[in-house]
Structure formats: structure tokens, C-alpha cells
Design a protein around this motif. Structure first.
Motif, mmCIF file in Angstrom:
data_model
loop_
_atom_site.group_PDB
_atom_site.id
_atom_site.type_symbol
_atom_site.label_atom_id
_atom_site.label_comp_id
_atom_site.label_asym_id
_atom_site.label_seq_id
_atom_site.Cartn_x
_atom_site.Cartn_y
_atom_site.Cartn_z
ATOM 1 N N ASN A 225 46.439 52.563 39.864
ATOM 2 C CA ASN A 225 46.260 53.768 40.675
ATOM 3 C C ASN A 225 45.066 53.629 41.617
ATOM 4 O O ASN A 225 44.568 54.619 42.150
ATOM 5 N N GLY A 226 44.580 52.405 41.800
ATOM 6 C CA GLY A 226 43.439 52.168 42.664
ATOM 7 C C GLY A 226 43.853 51.716 44.048
ATOM 8 O O GLY A 226 44.964 52.010 44.517
ATOM 9 N N CYS A 227 42.965 50.999 44.706
ATOM 10 C CA CYS A 227 43.246 50.535 46.056
ATOM 11 C C CYS A 227 42.945 49.041 46.176
ATOM 12 O O CYS A 227 42.191 48.477 45.368
ATOM 13 N N ILE A 228 43.535 48.442 47.174
ATOM 14 C CA ILE A 228 43.271 47.038 47.493
ATOM 15 C C ILE A 228 43.157 46.899 49.008
ATOM 16 O O ILE A 228 43.501 47.833 49.752
ATOM 17 N N THR A 229 42.699 45.748 49.478
ATOM 18 C CA THR A 229 42.615 45.516 50.924
ATOM 19 C C THR A 229 43.981 45.114 51.455
ATOM 20 O O THR A 229 44.876 44.714 50.684
ATOM 21 N N ALA A 230 44.125 45.196 52.767
ATOM 22 C CA ALA A 230 45.385 44.791 53.398
ATOM 23 C C ALA A 230 45.660 43.313 53.150
ATOM 24 O O ALA A 230 46.814 42.899 52.962
ATOM 25 N N ARG A 231 44.591 42.502 53.129
ATOM 26 C CA ARG A 231 44.765 41.058 52.902
ATOM 27 C C ARG A 231 45.230 40.793 51.475
ATOM 28 O O ARG A 231 46.085 39.932 51.240
ATOM 29 N N THR A 232 44.673 41.539 50.520
ATOM 30 C CA THR A 232 45.109 41.390 49.128
ATOM 31 C C THR A 232 46.559 41.814 48.973
ATOM 32 O O THR A 232 47.342 41.165 48.256
ATOM 33 N N PHE A 233 46.940 42.894 49.645
ATOM 34 C CA PHE A 233 48.317 43.369 49.575
ATOM 35 C C PHE A 233 49.272 42.333 50.175
ATOM 36 O O PHE A 233 50.366 42.105 49.650
ATOM 37 N N HIS A 234 48.846 41.686 51.253
ATOM 38 C CA HIS A 234 49.668 40.635 51.864
ATOM 39 C C HIS A 234 49.855 39.476 50.875
ATOM 40 O O HIS A 234 50.968 38.966 50.700
ATOM 41 N N MET A 235 48.763 39.075 50.218
ATOM 42 C CA MET A 235 48.843 38.003 49.227
ATOM 43 C C MET A 235 49.775 38.401 48.098
ATOM 44 O O MET A 235 50.618 37.602 47.660
ATOM 45 N N TYR A 236 49.641 39.637 47.626
ATOM 46 C CA TYR A 236 50.472 40.141 46.538
ATOM 47 C C TYR A 236 51.958 40.015 46.897
ATOM 48 O O TYR A 236 52.764 39.526 46.089
ATOM 49 N N LYS A 237 52.324 40.428 48.094
ATOM 50 C CA LYS A 237 53.730 40.366 48.515
ATOM 51 C C LYS A 237 54.219 38.927 48.643
ATOM 52 O O LYS A 237 55.363 38.610 48.292
ATOM 53 N N GLU A 238 53.353 38.035 49.132
ATOM 54 C CA GLU A 238 53.758 36.631 49.294
ATOM 55 C C GLU A 238 53.939 35.947 47.945
ATOM 56 O O GLU A 238 54.852 35.125 47.778
ATOM 57 N N LEU B 123 48.875 29.333 45.029
ATOM 58 C CA LEU B 123 47.699 29.972 45.616
ATOM 59 C C LEU B 123 46.768 28.955 46.271
ATOM 60 O O LEU B 123 46.281 29.163 47.386
ATOM 61 N N VAL B 124 46.540 27.830 45.592
ATOM 62 C CA VAL B 124 45.635 26.808 46.131
ATOM 63 C C VAL B 124 46.227 26.177 47.389
ATOM 64 O O VAL B 124 45.517 25.971 48.385
ATOM 65 N N ARG B 125 47.513 25.862 47.352
ATOM 66 C CA ARG B 125 48.145 25.211 48.500
ATOM 67 C C ARG B 125 48.243 26.132 49.713
ATOM 68 O O ARG B 125 48.319 25.670 50.843
ATOM 69 N N ASN B 126 48.239 27.436 49.461
ATOM 70 C CA ASN B 126 48.326 28.406 50.556
ATOM 71 C C ASN B 126 47.006 29.142 50.784
ATOM 72 O O ASN B 126 46.986 30.192 51.435
ATOM 73 N N ALA B 127 45.936 28.608 50.254
ATOM 74 C CA ALA B 127 44.644 29.303 50.322
ATOM 75 C C ALA B 127 44.234 29.600 51.757
ATOM 76 O O ALA B 127 43.763 30.706 52.067
ATOM 77 N N ASP B 128 44.390 28.647 52.643
ATOM 78 C CA ASP B 128 43.980 28.850 54.026
ATOM 79 C C ASP B 128 44.864 29.877 54.724
ATOM 80 O O ASP B 128 44.395 30.637 55.571
ATOM 81 N N ARG B 129 46.128 29.895 54.388
ATOM 82 C CA ARG B 129 47.046 30.857 55.007
ATOM 83 C C ARG B 129 46.779 32.280 54.525
ATOM 84 O O ARG B 129 46.927 33.238 55.290
ATOM 85 N N LEU B 130 46.390 32.410 53.277
ATOM 86 C CA LEU B 130 46.246 33.743 52.687
ATOM 87 C C LEU B 130 44.813 34.272 52.724
ATOM 88 O O LEU B 130 44.586 35.440 52.433
ATOM 89 N N GLY B 131 43.854 33.434 53.062
ATOM 90 C CA GLY B 131 42.460 33.881 53.065
ATOM 91 C C GLY B 131 41.887 33.989 51.666
ATOM 92 O O GLY B 131 41.176 34.944 51.339
ATOM 93 N N ILE B 132 42.175 32.990 50.827
ATOM 94 C CA ILE B 132 41.726 33.025 49.433
ATOM 95 C C ILE B 132 40.284 32.544 49.318
ATOM 96 O O ILE B 132 39.896 31.537 49.904
ATOM 97 N N TYR B 133 39.522 33.262 48.528
ATOM 98 C CA TYR B 133 38.108 32.969 48.298
ATOM 99 C C TYR B 133 37.956 31.933 47.184
ATOM 100 O O TYR B 133 37.290 30.917 47.324
ATOM 101 N N TYR B 134 38.605 32.196 46.031
ATOM 102 C CA TYR B 134 38.621 31.220 44.948
ATOM 103 C C TYR B 134 39.743 31.563 43.972
ATOM 104 O O TYR B 134 40.309 32.662 43.994
#
Length: 344
Positions: free
Chosen positions: A233-246, A301-312
Motif C-alpha cells: 500500500n506504499g509508493c515506488i518511483t516511476a523507474r522502479t515501477f518500470h523495472m517491476y513491469k519488465e 537484473l545484472v544483464r539489464n542493469a544499464d537499461r533499467l538504471g539498477i544501483y545494485y
């Protein structure tokens, strides 16, 4: 008896041919690294290209091609030694024939290139004419034979050198293939944490995620937590939501939790998600299915880190950063029951 006409031009040129070979002694065969790659082995065959190939398949295929290339190098090395011996033998024969051919050419030069007709017309009688005709035929036959032997020796040298050059190029191509296979295996292991982390239970390839939006400079600007979290029931960023969908689109549809009010990491900022290994709740990976699922999710996640904007990414006591790769993780949780991902 038919007397063959003498090939005076061939004899006249013989000293020049001989001198040209003497002036250019044989040198070790060489080839540029960018030579022919026709023998180059197939880099995309076997199980590696299949969608369900595991890292074990990649390593096995790479290792087999490495061994095949190494065997080809060994074969080329042996062939080079044999060809070098053939070149030495042919050159020795060529050098032995040169004085004889030069002597024949010198004799013809000293006699003023006497023609067959003039030689025979000087006969005293019919018996002398016949004797001279036979002598001329024998001289011509001997000269032709010596020239033919010299030409064959020269041809043998050239053919052996060409074959040696081909073997050198083939060897260099296979040496490059060996290095390429070794590097490919090392890179594949390093990217997903190595054999100790995955035990080979990971897909060799992952689907490509759609890239997340970037700023005008091409980077990822900080985002606020203003998107409704589909997992809590919380919130996330648009980038996190994009990662979630991918991640969902890639087939990872087991339990996941993103926003959390308290605790460490980026969860309270809406910039992190924990992906479970089972459909409900969290449990330590205790079978191959759970371990494989976690490995494949981590690899995606690691292979798509640059595409998704992953921190770690954190998985099974290891943490991965884009700048430094995999390191041992010593946090409050061993992360053996879920894959953690944080976004920029």
C-alpha cells in the motif's frame, strides 16, 4: 632422327633466374594476425544459441571449442615443422642445381649461341654430321633435364612456403579462437557471480528489458516516490515501477515486495524490491527450482542493469555493483531467500 630446336632464350635467362633466387634467400614464413579467417571455427553453434541453455552449457560448449582449437594449433605446429624440413630439402636441391645450370648457360654464352644449323653445316662428312646431330640431341636433352629439375626445385620451395604460410595463418586463427572462448567463459561466469554463486544453474542469456527513460544528459536523475506500489500500500518511483513491469514481462511472477516504511536499503524511498523464490512469502532456497529461479532473476537484473538504471543487486551472500562487479556481502540478511534490487 628429328633434332629439337634449342631453347636459347631459356638458357640465356637461366643465370638471371638463378641470381634472383640467390639474392633473395629463404626467410621464415610469416603471416599478419589479420590473415584469412576461413578456418575460423563456428562461434554460435551448439546449445549456446538455445533460449534454455544454462551457464553450464556455455562453459561446456566453450571448453569443447577451446580444446578443438588447441588441437588444431598442435596439428599446425607439427605441419609447420614438416614443411620447414621440406623447404630445407628443396632449397638444398635448388642450390645444388644452380652451378650446373649456370655452367651450361656460360658455355652457351662463350660459344656465341651457335645455332643448330651452323653447328651441323660444319660437318666434314655424313658420318660427322650424324655424330654431331646425336651429340646436339644429347646436349639439348641434358640441358632440358637440368632446367626442368631446377624449375621443379624452385616450384617445390614456393609451394612449401605457401603451405607453411597457410598453416601459420590457421594457427593464429585458432589461437585467437582459444582466447575468445576463454574470455567468453570467464566473462559469462564473472557477470553472474561465478560458478560458486550459481553452480551453473542459470540461463546463458536473458531477455532484453525495455530501457527506462533517461534525462537529457543520458543519465538517471533522482526520482520521487509517487507511483502506487502494486505489491504493497506504499509508493515506488516511476523507474522502479518500470523495472517491476519488465521483470514480470520476463516471466518472473512469484511473490515480490517493494515499498517498506522502515528498514535499510532503498525500500522506504520506493527504489527497491525483494523478489521471493516462491509464490507466497519468503523461504531460503532449499531445492534446485528455487536456486535456479533466483539465479535467473539475478542474471536478468545484472544483464539489464544499464537499461533499467539498477544501483545494485544482492543475492545469496553476494552483492553486485555496476562499477565493481561481485563482492561478498556481509549485511543483516544473507539474501538466500530472495533477490534484492535497488534502483538509482
Amino acid at each position: 632422327m628429328t633434332v629439337r630446336p634449342r631453347r636459347w632464350l631459356t638458357l640465356a635467362l637461366a643465370p638471371l633466374v638463378a641470381l634472383s633466387f640467390l639474392a633473395a634467400p629463404a626467410s621464415p614464413a610469416s603471416a599478419e594476425p589479420g590473415g584469412s579467417t576461413s578456418t575460423s571455427p563456428d562461434e554460435s553453434g551448439g546449445s549456446v544459441g538455445k533460449n534454455n541453455a544454462t551457464l553450464d552449457d556455455v562453459l561446456e560448449s566453450s571448453n569443447r571449442r577451446f580444446v578443438a582449437a588447441k588441437a588444431a594449433v598442435t596439428k599446425s605446429t607439427a605441419a609447420q615443422k614438416r614443411l620447414a624440413a621440406e623447404i630445407k630439402t628443396a632449397e638444398a636441391r635448388r642450390l645444388a642445381l644452380l652451378p650446373e645450370v649456370n655452367a651450361i648457360a656460360g658455355q652457351q654464352y662463350r660459344t656465341g649461341h651457335l645455332g643448330a644449323a651452323g653447328f651441323l653445316l660444319g660437318s666434314q662428312n655424313s658420318d660427322d654430321f650424324l655424330a654431331k646431330a646425336v651429340s646436339l640431341e644429347e646436349i639439348n636433352a641434358m640441358q632440358d633435364r637440368k632446367l626442368a629439375e631446377l624449375n621443379k626445385a624452385i616450384d617445390d620451395v614456393n609451394k612449401a612456403k605457401a603451405a607453411l604460410d597457410a598453416e601459420v595463418r590457421k594457427q593464429q586463427t585458432n589461437l585467437v579462437a582459444m582466447k575468445k572462448q576463454k574470455d567468453a567463459a570467464d566473462d559469462a561466469l564473472a557477470l553472474v557471480g561465478g560458478e560458486s554463486l550459481t553452480h551453473g544453474l542459470v540461463l546463458a542469456n536473458s531477455p532484453k528489458a525495455a530501457p527506462a527513460p533517461r534525462n537529457s544528459d543520458g543519465g538517471f536523475s533522482p526520482e520521487s516516490c509517487n507511483v502506487e506500489d502494486p505489491t504493497t500500500n506504499g509508493c515506488i518511483t516511476a523507474r522502479t515501477f518500470h523495472m517491476y513491469k519488465e521483470v514480470k514481462k520476463a516471466g518472473f511472477d512469484r511473490f515480490v515486495g517493494c515499498h517498506r516504511d522502515g528498514g535499510p536499503f532503498e525500500h522506504p524511498k520506493g527504489r527497491a524490491c525483494d523478489w521471493s523464490l516462491q509464490d507466497k512469502g519468503f523461504a531460503v532456497a532449499h531445492n534446485e527450482d528455487m536456486r535456479r529461479y533466483g539465479n535467473n532473476l539475478m542474471a536478468f537484473l545484472v544483464r539489464n542493469a544499464d537499461r533499467l538504471g539498477i544501483y545494485y543487486v544482492i543475492w545469496y551472500k553476494q552483492i553486485w555493483f555496476p562499477a565493481s562487479g561481485w563482492k561478498t556481502y556481509h549485511g543483516p540478511s544473507a539474501h538466500t531467500d530472495h533477490v534484492h534490487v535497488s534502483l538509482l
